[in-house]
Design an enzyme around this catalytic site. Structure first.
Site, PDB file in Angstrom:
ATOM      1  N   ASN A 136       0.847  -1.193   0.000  1.00 59.26           N
ATOM      2  CA  ASN A 136       0.000   0.000   0.000  1.00 59.26           C
ATOM      3  C   ASN A 136       0.879   1.237   0.000  1.00 59.26           C
ATOM      4  O   ASN A 136       1.899   1.299   0.694  1.00 59.26           O
ATOM      5  CB  ASN A 136      -0.904   0.026   1.229  1.00 59.26           C
ATOM      6  CG  ASN A 136      -1.831   1.229   1.226  1.00 59.26           C
ATOM      7  OD1 ASN A 136      -2.833   1.230   0.519  1.00 59.26           O
ATOM      8  ND2 ASN A 136      -1.492   2.259   1.986  1.00 59.26           N
ATOM      9  N   GLU A 199      -0.771   1.064  -5.386  1.00 63.15           N
ATOM     10  CA  GLU A 199      -0.763   2.372  -6.042  1.00 63.15           C
ATOM     11  C   GLU A 199       0.385   2.533  -7.041  1.00 63.15           C
ATOM     12  O   GLU A 199       0.250   3.285  -8.016  1.00 63.15           O
ATOM     13  CB  GLU A 199      -0.702   3.480  -4.981  1.00 63.15           C
ATOM     14  CG  GLU A 199      -1.972   3.664  -4.182  1.00 63.15           C
ATOM     15  CD  GLU A 199      -2.148   2.673  -3.041  1.00 63.15           C
ATOM     16  OE1 GLU A 199      -3.128   2.802  -2.282  1.00 63.15           O
ATOM     17  OE2 GLU A 199      -1.298   1.749  -2.906  1.00 63.15           O
ATOM     18  N   ASP A 248      -3.770  21.743   8.280  1.00 63.39           N
ATOM     19  CA  ASP A 248      -3.921  20.802   7.179  1.00 63.39           C
ATOM     20  C   ASP A 248      -4.620  21.473   6.015  1.00 63.39           C
ATOM     21  O   ASP A 248      -4.615  22.691   5.889  1.00 63.39           O
ATOM     22  CB  ASP A 248      -4.675  19.551   7.658  1.00 63.39           C
ATOM     23  CG  ASP A 248      -4.214  18.296   6.948  1.00 63.39           C
ATOM     24  OD1 ASP A 248      -4.459  18.190   5.741  1.00 63.39           O
ATOM     25  OD2 ASP A 248      -3.614  17.428   7.601  1.00 63.39           O
TER      26      ASP A 248
END
Length: 425
Positions: A136, A199, A248
């Site tokens: 991952n 990915e 963020d």
């Protein structure tokens, strides 16, 4: 379908392209962070000097440049390309060697980890995790703790699941962290494909099959060859440290949480390596987080209505929690189906507005005009209470629970003439 003219875009090739367009500026080391903010969405920022490792940020400054880099024609093409690559991951081929391993380091002291308001963070690290069965790849911010250790923000998605399974086995999770990988790898690592889809293979499809991998020296984890920086080590699910507060993508401060610790065992980099730094909440951050989600939303919406004109995660919502969608509806109930499809495709969404084809979703004034003239709360408002949303939303509960709102700001089909915008020309 997507095979013409694609080649792997190494991180330094992207910078060379930006330099050729006059969109890269070199700045002093002392002003790097302030200049990163100053040139957000306008210029790529490279640390001036001849050092072995130089920091760089704002490598993605707009959708338009990303489309040009990937040899595409439109945002719709970009959306379709990303969803196609997720559905069609391409097997990798191994490189004979990797420039990423040109220089070997003892620890991470070679990294000039940026200071963001008193906390030193790596903001563009892509974790590749291996549990022996699955791989991952995903972005995670990293707070430097000293002694080659980082507290890693892990949200309840795929890496979180792998860590929980490692905890149950009472094992550490082997990881390799890439900083400054190929552009397609950065996009793919933001795309959240189904669990079990690697990915890096999605990135290989995005590149037309031109990405080669190399196995990391310590743990044998496949990573994109010729990345700028490679850190290798493990995450111990039982070793936790406070992480945050940190701002963020919504430009609000995330709370302090006990987060797992990444221990670096080995470090490698290219000669004259580029240390990728993402300005939190900036355009590059929003593009990497939001664009793959736009693609997922478009795919879901195209499954419920025949003609989707545009899908846009708005910058005011951090390119994360607000979506504006333009459709050519055939039935008055279509917008509500679109709203539900969008929420299902991107669970972090909080508000969705659906408009007709004559409304530009990228123009705030046009969206407001649709709200003013075509929306009635008694027939066009969809409220979903007690739904799971984004943990980045400060108005949500600690676990992200929130209320969601969908807005149908389309004109009734039988009365369209009454809702036409007047042309004063």
């Amino acid at each position: 379908m997507w095979q013409l003219a694609f080649t792997k875009l190494e991180f330094r090739q992207v910078l060379a392209w930006l330099r050729s367009k006059g969109e890269l500026v070199e700045v002093d080391q002392d002003s790097f962070i302030s200049d990163l903010k100053r040139y957000d969405g306008q210029r790529c920022v490279l640390e001036r000097g001849e050092g072995e490792v130089r920091r760089v940020g704002n490598a993605i400054i707009s959708r338009e440049e990303l489309i040009e880099l990937l040899n595409l024609r439109s945002v719709m093409d970009l959306h379709h390309k990303v969803t196609w690559a997720i559905r069609n991951p391409s097997p990798l081929h191994e490189a004979a060697q990797s420039a990423s391993e040109e220089v070997s380091e003892n620890g991470v002291s070679f990294l000039n980890v940026p200071d963001f308001q008193g906390k030193r963070y790596v903001t563009a690290g892509v974790f590749i995790a291996s549990d022996g069965k699955r791989l991952n790849s995903s972005f995670h911010r990293m707070l430097y703790l000293g002694n080659d250790k980082f507290a890693v923000r892990v949200v309840p998605r795929h890496l979180y699941r792998m860590l929980e399974e490692a905890r149950q086995r009472r094992e550490k999770l082997d990881v390799a962290v890439v900083i400054g990988g190929p552009l397609e790898f950065l996009i793919a690592s933001s795309s959240s494909p189904p669990f079990g889809v690697f990915e890096l293979e999605v990135a290989n499809s995005l590149s037309g099959g031109s990405i080669a991998y190399k196995r990391s020296p310590e743990h044998g984890i496949p990573y994109p060859a010729d990345s700028e920086i490679l850190l290798e080590g493990y995450i111990d699910p039982e070793e936790l440290a406070p992480e945050g507060p940190f701002f963020d993508v919504l430009r609000t401060f995330d709370t302090v949480r006990a987060q797992p610790v990444f221990t670096v065992e080995k470090a490698y980099h290219r000669k004259e390596a580029l240390f990728h730094v993402i300005w939190p909440g900036g355009v590059e951050h929003q593009m990497l987080m939001g664009l793959p989600k736009e693609a997922k939303i478009r795919e879901a919406v195209e499954n419920v209505v025949p003609e989707v004109n545009d899908v846009y995660l708005t910058p005011g919502g951090g390119t994360w929690v607000h979506a504006a969608i333009s459709i050519s509806k055939q039935r008055d109930g279509d917008p509500k189906n679109v709203i539900m499809a969008a929420f299902g495709a991107h669970p972090s969404l909080k508000h969705v507005i659906v408009v007709d084809e004559d409304v530009d979703v990228r123009d705030p004034a046009s969206l407001e005009w649709a709200l003013a003239t075509r929306f009635r709360a008694d027939r066009g408002l969809v409220v979903i209470p007690s739904a799971s949303g984004s943990t980045l939303d400060p108005s949500a509960g600690a676990d992200g629970e929130t209320a969601k709102v969908g807005v149908d700001a389309t004109a009734p089909i039988r009365e369209r003439d009454r809702f036409k915008r007047a042309d004063a020309s």
